[in-house]
Design a protein around this motif. Sequence first.
Motif, short mmCIF file in Angstrom:
data_model
loop_
_atom_site.label_atom_id
_atom_site.label_comp_id
_atom_site.label_asym_id
_atom_site.label_seq_id
_atom_site.Cartn_x
_atom_site.Cartn_y
_atom_site.Cartn_z
N UNK A 307 25.88 34.14 20.92
CA UNK A 307 24.77 34.13 21.85
C UNK A 307 25.10 34.92 23.11
N UNK A 308 24.07 35.26 23.86
CA UNK A 308 24.23 35.84 25.19
C UNK A 308 23.58 34.86 26.17
N UNK A 309 24.33 33.86 26.58
CA UNK A 309 23.71 32.78 27.37
C UNK A 309 23.36 33.23 28.78
N UNK A 310 22.33 32.64 29.34
CA UNK A 310 21.97 32.94 30.74
C UNK A 310 23.02 32.36 31.68
N UNK A 311 23.05 32.82 32.91
CA UNK A 311 24.11 32.39 33.84
C UNK A 311 24.05 30.92 34.21
N UNK A 312 22.92 30.25 34.00
CA UNK A 312 22.83 28.83 34.35
C UNK A 312 23.15 27.90 33.19
N UNK A 313 23.68 28.46 32.08
CA UNK A 313 24.12 27.65 30.94
C UNK A 313 25.62 27.76 30.80
N UNK A 314 26.29 26.63 30.72
CA UNK A 314 27.73 26.65 30.53
C UNK A 314 28.19 25.44 29.72
N UNK A 315 29.42 25.55 29.23
CA UNK A 315 30.03 24.50 28.42
C UNK A 315 30.93 23.64 29.31
N UNK A 316 30.90 22.32 29.08
CA UNK A 316 31.78 21.41 29.81
C UNK A 316 32.38 20.40 28.85
N UNK A 317 33.55 19.91 29.23
CA UNK A 317 34.21 18.83 28.51
C UNK A 317 34.33 17.65 29.47
N UNK A 318 35.00 16.63 29.03
CA UNK A 318 35.38 15.57 29.95
C UNK A 318 34.68 14.25 29.70
N UNK A 319 35.01 13.30 30.55
CA UNK A 319 34.48 11.96 30.49
C UNK A 319 32.97 11.98 30.69
N UNK A 320 32.23 11.40 29.75
CA UNK A 320 30.78 11.43 29.83
C UNK A 320 30.28 10.74 31.10
N UNK A 321 30.94 9.71 31.56
CA UNK A 321 30.52 9.03 32.76
C UNK A 321 30.48 9.96 33.96
N UNK A 322 31.45 10.85 34.06
CA UNK A 322 31.47 11.81 35.17
C UNK A 322 30.36 12.85 35.04
N UNK A 323 30.07 13.24 33.82
CA UNK A 323 28.98 14.19 33.61
C UNK A 323 27.65 13.55 34.00
N UNK A 324 27.47 12.28 33.65
CA UNK A 324 26.22 11.60 33.97
C UNK A 324 26.03 11.42 35.47
N UNK A 325 27.11 11.47 36.23
CA UNK A 325 26.98 11.36 37.68
C UNK A 325 26.08 12.46 38.26
#
Length: 515
Positions: A307-325
């Motif tokens: 894909x050629x993703x737009x600049x406001x799309x990115x991949x993240x890892x980590x604890x889901x609780x922190x992402x939900x913050x």
Amino acid sequence: MPSPTLRIAVVADSDTRWKWGALTARRLAPAPAPPSPAPSPAPLPSSSPSPSTASAPAPAPLPHGAAAGPARAGAKEAAGPVGAGGEGAGADGAGVPGPDAVVTGYVLRGRATPTARQLAEAGLGTPREVTGAEFLRAVREEAYDVVVLALVGGAVQAMLHGLAAAAPRRRPVVVTGYVGVVYEKLADGLLLRHGADLVLANSPYDARRFRAVYEGVGADPSAVVRAALPFLGGAPHRPVPGRHTVVFAAQPSVPATRADRMYLLRRLAAHARLHPDREVLLKLRSKPGEHTTHIEELPYQRLARSLSPPPNLRLVYGNMGRVLDVTDLLVTVSSTAALEALHRGVPTAVLTDLGVREALGNHHFIGSGLLTSWDRLDAGDEPVPDPAWLADQGVSPPAPGGPAPDAVAAGGGADDAFAEARARVAALLARDTLPPIAPYYTRASAPGYLPGILARHRLDASGTEPVPGAPGTRAGRGAGRVRRVLRDAAREAARGAYRHGVQHVAPVIRRLGEL
């Protein structure tokens, strides 16, 4: 009688089950400390602090230094943990959840053995890697008061038979359950867990289903105890002016085909392009080469390269609780993250684009009010959850302006979801003796099924002792140092070959079969 300090052992076989088991053990401990007030979510800065295991820290913001996606020139994924939740735990897996309890962690060596990064990401200490036989020996020698089996059904069954065969002078109270939404293999998984003193149900809905299965086969249903997912909690959702972060919670095995996974990726990218003012995150469970509870044959990281993703799309890892913050809309096919988001009042959508099917698990959300499609989300529609469905799923969203939901879920008060489980454990520990462990499956009731389960965990057909030479036996412990080094090297090579086959060879064979 149990020791003055309650000693709890947790054994898990994947990163998510380790998180479930460790947090469940802490919920079961007596006199839990009241939770610290949760601060408001912080904005997205350029770096993320390292995980801490000293205490429950303030929610850390997501790392923001990554490029839009792996397909961009020079792009890199948003690496590192998003943060670490949970309470204190030592480097050896021991922690102190309350003034009178200590938790010690073990992780079974196998296909889904978590990496050091995955364990650090959970922020709950580092359990010791063992075989099933080694864990059973540790239980005998350490005389734990409570054992939490955070394992897949077959491993739970093997450990139950191993514990029953060990017949210590005083056996531990045995607790097991499920790490998330139960939408497949209900009867099989439950019967493999039968024999534990407590089979925790994450909701009233699960408790009814679990008891119905046991009653339907003539098994004792009294072990089923209503509790909750132990990682529900965190700060309630608070909209932030100028912020609209959309998170897609990916799943390792749902959907399963390349075409379906590419469809979801393209729709996610299209949503980001349509709404350039939104931060759009693809939340991933693991990095390539790592395994979770389910096998991931087609990692999104690899698929995203086309894909050629737009600049406001990115991949993240980590604890889901922190992402939900920092999440303002959680989108998924059927991830348990939906329940975590709903519990915090985060707007949540369950996709119907690929159908509502048992194979996808989104049939579990029928009646929830959450089923929708990318077309509707693109147009700005957001589902409104059904309150009765939420209550039946054990989810308690915060009232507007109310306290964080974990103050209800684990506050030790009358509404504490683990109060019944703690009372049941305390009552069992108060007995002079405990009844023998009696699983539903025995050599008489399942002679063509049980021996294979036990053999996979190096226990003989009767379940009375490890097979000769297995690690944890006298013969196994007598193996020379060189032999152990060679065995470990061979095991790592085999594990690497297995992962390579799952993530590289199997998808190629599947595509050839579709030609």
